[in-house]
Design an enzyme around this catalytic site. Structure first.
Site, mmCIF file in Angstrom:
data_model
loop_
_atom_site.group_PDB
_atom_site.id
_atom_site.type_symbol
_atom_site.label_atom_id
_atom_site.label_comp_id
_atom_site.label_asym_id
_atom_site.label_seq_id
_atom_site.Cartn_x
_atom_site.Cartn_y
_atom_site.Cartn_z
ATOM 1 N N ASP A 16 -3.233 -6.966 -0.680
ATOM 2 C CA ASP A 16 -2.252 -6.143 -1.369
ATOM 3 C C ASP A 16 -2.898 -5.723 -2.689
ATOM 4 O OD1 ASP A 16 0.414 -5.146 -2.196
ATOM 5 O OD2 ASP A 16 0.341 -6.862 -3.567
ATOM 6 N N ASP A 18 -1.163 -4.303 -5.963
ATOM 7 C CA ASP A 18 -0.472 -4.653 -7.209
ATOM 8 C C ASP A 18 0.053 -6.086 -7.179
ATOM 9 O OD1 ASP A 18 -0.808 -1.999 -8.215
ATOM 10 O OD2 ASP A 18 0.807 -1.368 -6.876
#
Length: 186
Positions: A16, A18
């Site tokens: 991922d 952020d």
């Protein structure tokens, strides 16, 4: 696809963006605001050094909300790659939660698309993220998920996670099947 040095290794590790690879700045379209999470470069480099493909899977609803342009998302991607090195694939969903798309995490679409572009089996892939939707997307795609909780991770998300790690280094060690302290990630 090249021959694997170690069949016990995953074929890919998908991160991922952020809150996992970089600090979470809501709707960030500014490359100058990109700050890697502690140990991110070493963690990603350890995956690369093991001969495992790396990629990024990221929801970016700011595009559909009119808060970001695709050009800004691309500019942030380029900054991340400047700081952390190249990734084999970036799978980004520009849709909002109400759009009902199949790509937005927790749906499996981003994970499946990234695996397809890398030529790897989702069942031989690890997704590392910081919230429950990352883990749900991994599970929905048949991949393994490793949760790295942050202050925004809900207690229920931690409780529901099959695997957790206290930081990115430990998550990569789990993904690669190495015990903490076994080397490879500093």
């Amino acid at each position: 696809m090249s021959a694997r040095r170690d069949p016990a290794l995953p074929e890919a590790v998908l991160f991922d963006r952020d809150g996992t690879l970089i600090e979470d700045v809501p709707y960030n379209g500014d490359p100058d605001a990109v700050r890697p999470m502690p140990g991110a470069r070493a963690a990603v480099d350890a995956v690369r050094s093991a001969g495992v493909s790396v990629g990024v899977v990221s929801n970016q609803s700011g595009v559909t909300r009119g808060l970001l342009t695709r050009a800004q998302v691309d500019a942030v991607r380029l900054r991340v790659e400047t700081l952390l090195g190249p990734f084999g694939v970036w799978a980004v969903c520009p849709h909002g939660p109400e759009d009902g798309c199949r790509c937005r995490k927790p749906a499996p679409g981003l994970v499946v698309a990234a695996c397809g572009r890398l030529g790897v089996d989702p069942r031989r892939t690890v997704v590392i993220g910081d919230i429950g939707s990352d883990m749900a997307a991994a599970a929905a795609a048949g991949a393994r998920g490793v949760l790295v909780p942050t202050p925004v991770t809900l207690p229920a998300e931690v409780g529901a996670a099959t695997e957790t790690a206290h930081d990115l280094r430990a998550a990569v060690l789990e993904a690669l099947g190495r015990a903490p302290g076994a080397g490879g990630v500093r």
